[in-house]
Scaffold this motif. Structure first.
Motif, PDB file in Angstrom:
ATOM      1  N   HIS A 340       0.842  -1.205   0.000  1.00 20.30           N
ATOM      2  CA  HIS A 340       0.000   0.000   0.000  1.00 20.30           C
ATOM      3  C   HIS A 340       0.869   1.243   0.000  1.00 20.30           C
ATOM      4  N   GLU A 341       0.519   2.190  -0.870  1.00 18.35           N
ATOM      5  CA  GLU A 341       1.214   3.474  -0.901  1.00 18.35           C
ATOM      6  C   GLU A 341       0.165   4.579  -0.932  1.00 18.35           C
ATOM      7  N   ASP A 342       0.319   5.560  -0.082  1.00 14.24           N
ATOM      8  CA  ASP A 342      -0.631   6.667  -0.058  1.00 14.24           C
ATOM      9  C   ASP A 342      -0.546   7.500  -1.323  1.00 14.24           C
ATOM     10  N   ASN A 343       0.626   7.576  -1.921  1.00 12.16           N
ATOM     11  CA  ASN A 343       0.801   8.343  -3.158  1.00 12.16           C
ATOM     12  C   ASN A 343       1.717   7.554  -4.086  1.00 12.16           C
ATOM     13  N   PRO A 344       1.172   6.600  -4.834  1.00  6.84           N
ATOM     14  CA  PRO A 344       2.006   5.710  -5.652  1.00  6.84           C
ATOM     15  C   PRO A 344       2.860   6.435  -6.680  1.00  6.84           C
ATOM     16  N   ALA A 345       2.374   7.552  -7.210  1.00 11.49           N
ATOM     17  CA  ALA A 345       3.147   8.266  -8.229  1.00 11.49           C
ATOM     18  C   ALA A 345       4.463   8.795  -7.674  1.00 11.49           C
ATOM     19  N   LEU A 346       4.507   8.986  -6.357  1.00 13.94           N
ATOM     20  CA  LEU A 346       5.728   9.449  -5.710  1.00 13.94           C
ATOM     21  C   LEU A 346       6.360   8.341  -4.873  1.00 13.94           C
ATOM     22  N   GLY A 347       6.010   7.112  -5.194  1.00 14.42           N
ATOM     23  CA  GLY A 347       6.464   5.993  -4.384  1.00 14.42           C
ATOM     24  C   GLY A 347       7.460   5.105  -5.089  1.00 14.42           C
ATOM     25  N   VAL A 348       7.291   3.789  -4.903  1.00  9.76           N
ATOM     26  CA  VAL A 348       8.244   2.801  -5.413  1.00  9.76           C
ATOM     27  C   VAL A 348       7.863   2.445  -6.844  1.00  9.76           C
ATOM     28  N   ARG A 349       8.469   3.137  -7.778  1.00  4.46           N
ATOM     29  CA  ARG A 349       8.265   2.882  -9.205  1.00  4.46           C
ATOM     30  C   ARG A 349       9.589   3.075  -9.926  1.00  4.46           C
ATOM     31  N   GLY A 350       9.660   2.553 -11.158  1.00 11.82           N
ATOM     32  CA  GLY A 350      10.889   2.678 -11.926  1.00 11.82           C
ATOM     33  C   GLY A 350      12.055   1.977 -11.267  1.00 11.82           C
ATOM     34  N   ILE A 351      13.219   2.635 -11.241  1.00  7.10           N
ATOM     35  CA  ILE A 351      14.430   2.024 -10.702  1.00  7.10           C
ATOM     36  C   ILE A 351      14.273   1.704  -9.215  1.00  7.10           C
ATOM     37  N   ARG A 352      13.339   2.361  -8.546  1.00  9.46           N
ATOM     38  CA  ARG A 352      13.152   2.114  -7.111  1.00  9.46           C
ATOM     39  C   ARG A 352      12.642   0.702  -6.845  1.00  9.46           C
ATOM     40  N   MET A 353      12.027   0.092  -7.856  1.00 10.76           N
ATOM     41  CA  MET A 353      11.575  -1.301  -7.709  1.00 10.76           C
ATOM     42  C   MET A 353      12.748  -2.233  -7.437  1.00 10.76           C
ATOM     43  N   ALA A 354      13.936  -1.860  -7.938  1.00  6.28           N
ATOM     44  CA  ALA A 354      15.096  -2.734  -7.766  1.00  6.28           C
ATOM     45  C   ALA A 354      15.524  -2.844  -6.308  1.00  6.28           C
ATOM     46  N   ARG A 355      15.115  -1.894  -5.487  1.00  4.86           N
ATOM     47  CA  ARG A 355      15.432  -2.005  -4.056  1.00  4.86           C
ATOM     48  C   ARG A 355      14.714  -3.189  -3.438  1.00  4.86           C
ATOM     49  N   ARG A 356      13.465  -3.379  -3.843  1.00  2.00           N
ATOM     50  CA  ARG A 356      12.671  -4.484  -3.299  1.00  2.00           C
ATOM     51  C   ARG A 356      12.901  -5.774  -4.070  1.00  2.00           C
ATOM     52  N   HIS A 357      13.115  -5.655  -5.375  1.00  2.66           N
ATOM     53  CA  HIS A 357      13.199  -6.835  -6.238  1.00  2.66           C
ATOM     54  C   HIS A 357      14.446  -6.747  -7.124  1.00  2.66           C
ATOM     55  N   PRO A 358      15.628  -6.788  -6.534  1.00  7.68           N
ATOM     56  CA  PRO A 358      16.853  -6.621  -7.331  1.00  7.68           C
ATOM     57  C   PRO A 358      17.029  -7.702  -8.391  1.00  7.68           C
ATOM     58  N   ARG A 359      16.550  -8.919  -8.109  1.00  7.78           N
ATOM     59  CA  ARG A 359      16.729  -9.990  -9.097  1.00  7.78           C
ATOM     60  C   ARG A 359      16.011  -9.694 -10.401  1.00  7.78           C
ATOM     61  N   MET A 360      14.848  -9.039 -10.330  1.00  6.46           N
ATOM     62  CA  MET A 360      14.110  -8.726 -11.557  1.00  6.46           C
ATOM     63  C   MET A 360      14.943  -7.851 -12.486  1.00  6.46           C
ATOM     64  N   LEU A 361      15.581  -6.836 -11.927  1.00  7.09           N
ATOM     65  CA  LEU A 361      16.425  -5.972 -12.752  1.00  7.09           C
ATOM     66  C   LEU A 361      17.637  -6.737 -13.269  1.00  7.09           C
ATOM     67  N   ASP A 362      18.257  -7.540 -12.423  1.00  5.53           N
ATOM     68  CA  ASP A 362      19.424  -8.309 -12.859  1.00  5.53           C
ATOM     69  C   ASP A 362      19.059  -9.273 -13.983  1.00  5.53           C
ATOM     70  N   ASP A 363      17.895  -9.926 -13.860  1.00  4.95           N
ATOM     71  CA  ASP A 363      17.454 -10.840 -14.919  1.00  4.95           C
ATOM     72  C   ASP A 363      17.226 -10.090 -16.229  1.00  4.95           C
ATOM     73  N   GLN A 364      16.621  -8.903 -16.138  1.00  8.58           N
ATOM     74  CA  GLN A 364      16.368  -8.137 -17.355  1.00  8.58           C
ATOM     75  C   GLN A 364      17.681  -7.725 -18.018  1.00  8.58           C
ATOM     76  N   LEU A 365      18.618  -7.266 -17.222  1.00  9.03           N
ATOM     77  CA  LEU A 365      19.912  -6.865 -17.782  1.00  9.03           C
ATOM     78  C   LEU A 365      20.656  -8.060 -18.364  1.00  9.03           C
ATOM     79  N   GLU A 366      20.525  -9.216 -17.721  1.00  6.28           N
ATOM     80  CA  GLU A 366      21.155 -10.422 -18.271  1.00  6.28           C
ATOM     81  C   GLU A 366      20.583 -10.748 -19.646  1.00  6.28           C
ATOM     82  N   ALA A 367      19.243 -10.636 -19.776  1.00 11.61           N
ATOM     83  CA  ALA A 367      18.594 -10.926 -21.055  1.00 11.61           C
ATOM     84  C   ALA A 367      19.001  -9.914 -22.122  1.00 11.61           C
TER      85      ALA A 367
END
Length: 547
Positions: A340-367
């Protein structure tokens, strides 16, 4: 009569014809009280919602480019469990089925508006979804475009994505709306289709069915009951302009030979053939969200690699700038707990997702790295929503560890523009996303028609941030491009070049206009245009000063 009104021209071109107004949506009937069987009523409503979503899916599959992306995003909204929960509660509170639908959509709309940012942008789309759901539920004609039996200029308060994406240039000569802004769905889709369009035009409310009008999508002028000689002159000038565009080609250059890379935006696999066939030097923005958004499970590295291989093969010998996953806010992933985010547009989006899910970014870069190694495209990679030099440095390190030597950042957060010199010391290039940068700079929702003037990419405050980033790039020898909607405005493109931007990425349909405008100006002309825009008090004055 020759009455002229004006709005914001968002899709170039000139057209003249009779007005046909968008029909009023169906009105929900008066509340008849509790349903005899609320559970059965809920099932009927769910079936209606699914029917609406399925139709939007079908339209998305037949469309391409921005149209497909917008329609797919809209089709997810009727399937949102939170909407069904609100409908169920309204039924439990004694509302009739139609009233429960209307109230739930209104409540859902208010929640999105309160969230702000990207979610608020989607709130206006709910009105169209509500109308379609009610029509399906009540057996009424589905809302849609008028059909007077002849070509017409479409006039409306606003247009839903489902209507805009289905516009036929053979029938719809131009579009004029009272609401909307330069980065609204109407603006983006009309430009991609190639239909002249003017938005944020208050005077459009006074135009009636059958009224003859002349529409200029470049200047934003809408003339009612125009003089026939003026119409003839405008149409002849438009023909000459189009002929000049078709005759031009090759790399972007100013009149004195300054090279400006002209690139295309690529948003889905369906766009690939048209984008690769365009006369461009490559892709300036490859949006990768389509690989993730329509799935219940995360795509595998192998699946991603195969998609990237196809794209890189289509652009062999040319540049492809890949933007890593920009999820969160209005683009939630079914397989990720966003919390839950009170203001998602100013929350965890874009590169900030990698803080919570670093493997997703690493997998994408590997591909991306594996596909780039197999192909002949010049692959660059950039991260969205970067705000600090530390984020840019971390991303660049991740890229290089996977064999991707050219790593950059999107500049769409004002902090990144203000500290562009620090950020560009840690990476190889930057690309300005003027849509987001504009809305964050002006604290104005991109879809709020009332704020259209603040959202205009000609705003001097936004251009100052562009100038800061471009100057940092010049001093450090780093390329700085623009991949937002501003790049597709021919005059504004010249201003951007005058500010120091080195590349422009846009819809393929805008390439000819921008190439021709640049070819008519020297580098000194562009610099003078940029100075005039920066000295202006507001967007309207900036546009007028440059013209």
């Amino acid at each position: 009569m020759n009455a002229e009104t004006s709005g914001i021209g968002v899709a170039p071109g000139v057209a003249s014809g009779p007005v046909a107004r968008l029909a009023a949506p169906p009105e929900p009937p008066a509340d008849t009280g509790p349903e005899a069987d609320p559970a059965a009523a809920l099932e009927r409503i769910k079936a209606a919602l699914e029917s609406v979503a399925t139709e939007l899916d079908a339209r998305a599959s037949r469309a391409s480019g921005p149209s497909a992306d917008v329609l797919f995003a809209q089709s997810m909204m009727p399937r949102d469990p939170a909407l069904a929960e609100r409908i169920s509660k309204a039924l439990s509170d004694g509302r009739s089925a139609p009233r429960a639908v209307a109230e739930a959509f209104a409540s859902f709309r208010a929640s999105l508006e309160a969230a702000g940012g990207y979610l608020a942008e989607r709130a206006a789309d709910l009105d169209d979804l509500r109308d379609r759901t009610l029509a399906e539920l009540l057996g009424l004609p589905m809302p849609g475009l008028p059909d007077p039996g002849h070509p017409f200029v479409l006039v409306a308060r606003d247009l839903a994505p489902a209507d805009t994406a289905g516009l036929d240039p053979a029938r719809v000569l131009a579009v004029v709306t009272e609401a909307g802004g330069p980065t609204s769905h109407t603006a983006i889709l009309a430009k991609s289709i190639g239909i002249p369009a003017v938005v944020a035009c208050p005077g459009a409310g006074g135009l009636a069915d059958g009224d003859p009008v002349l529409v200029d999508g470049r200047t934003g002028a809408v003339t009612a009951d125009p003089d026939p000689a003026a119409v003839q002159a405008a149409l002849e000038a438009e023909e000459r302009r189009r002929a000049a565009l078709e005759a031009g080609g090759g790399p972007g250059r100013t009149a004195d030979g300054r090279h400006v890379q002209l690139l295309v935006n690529l948003g889905s696999a369906a766009d690939l053939e048209a984008a690769a066939g365009a006369d461009s030097e490559g892709v300036g923005l490859f949006r990768t969200e389509f690989l993730y958004l329509d799935r219940a499970a995360e795509p595998t590295v192998a699946e991603q690699t195969e998609t990237y291989r196809r794209v890189f093969a289509a652009f062999a010998g040319r540049k492809v700038v890949v933007r890593t996953l920009d999820a969160g806010a209005d683009k939630p992933l079914a397989f990720v707990d966003h919390g839950h985010e009170d203001n998602p547009a100013l929350g965890v989006r874009g590169i900030r997702m990698a803080r919570r899910h670093p493997r997703m970014l690493d997998d994408q870069l590997e591909a991306i790295g594996a596909a780039a190694a197999d192909g002949e495209a010049e692959v660059w990679v950039m991260a969205p929503m970067v705000a600090t030099a530390a984020e840019a440095a971390d991303f660049a390190e991740r890229c290089r560890a996977r064999g991707l030597p050219t790593a950059g950042t999107m500049i769409e957060v004002p902090a990144a523009a203000l500290r562009a010199d620090q950020i560009l010391r840690t990476c190889d290039f930057a690309s300005l996303g003027t849509n987001d940068l504009g809305q964050y700079t002006m604290a104005a929702d991109r879809m709020n028609g009332e704020l259209a003037e603040l959202l205009d990419p000609w705003q001097p405050a936004l251009l100052e941030l562009v100038a800061l980033a471009a100057e940092a790039g010049r001093e450090l020898g780093r390329p700085v491009g623009v991949c937002g909607e501003a790049a597709s405005d021919p005059l504004l493109a010249c201003v951007l070049v005058g500010l120091g931007v080195t590349s422009l990425s846009m819809a393929p349909s805008a390439l000819g206009e921008v190439r021709a405008e640049l070819a008519a100006r020297t580098g000194a002309d562009c610099a003078a245009m940029a100075a005039a825009a920066l000295a202006a008090a507001d967007a309207r004055e900036a546009r007028a000063a440059v013209r």
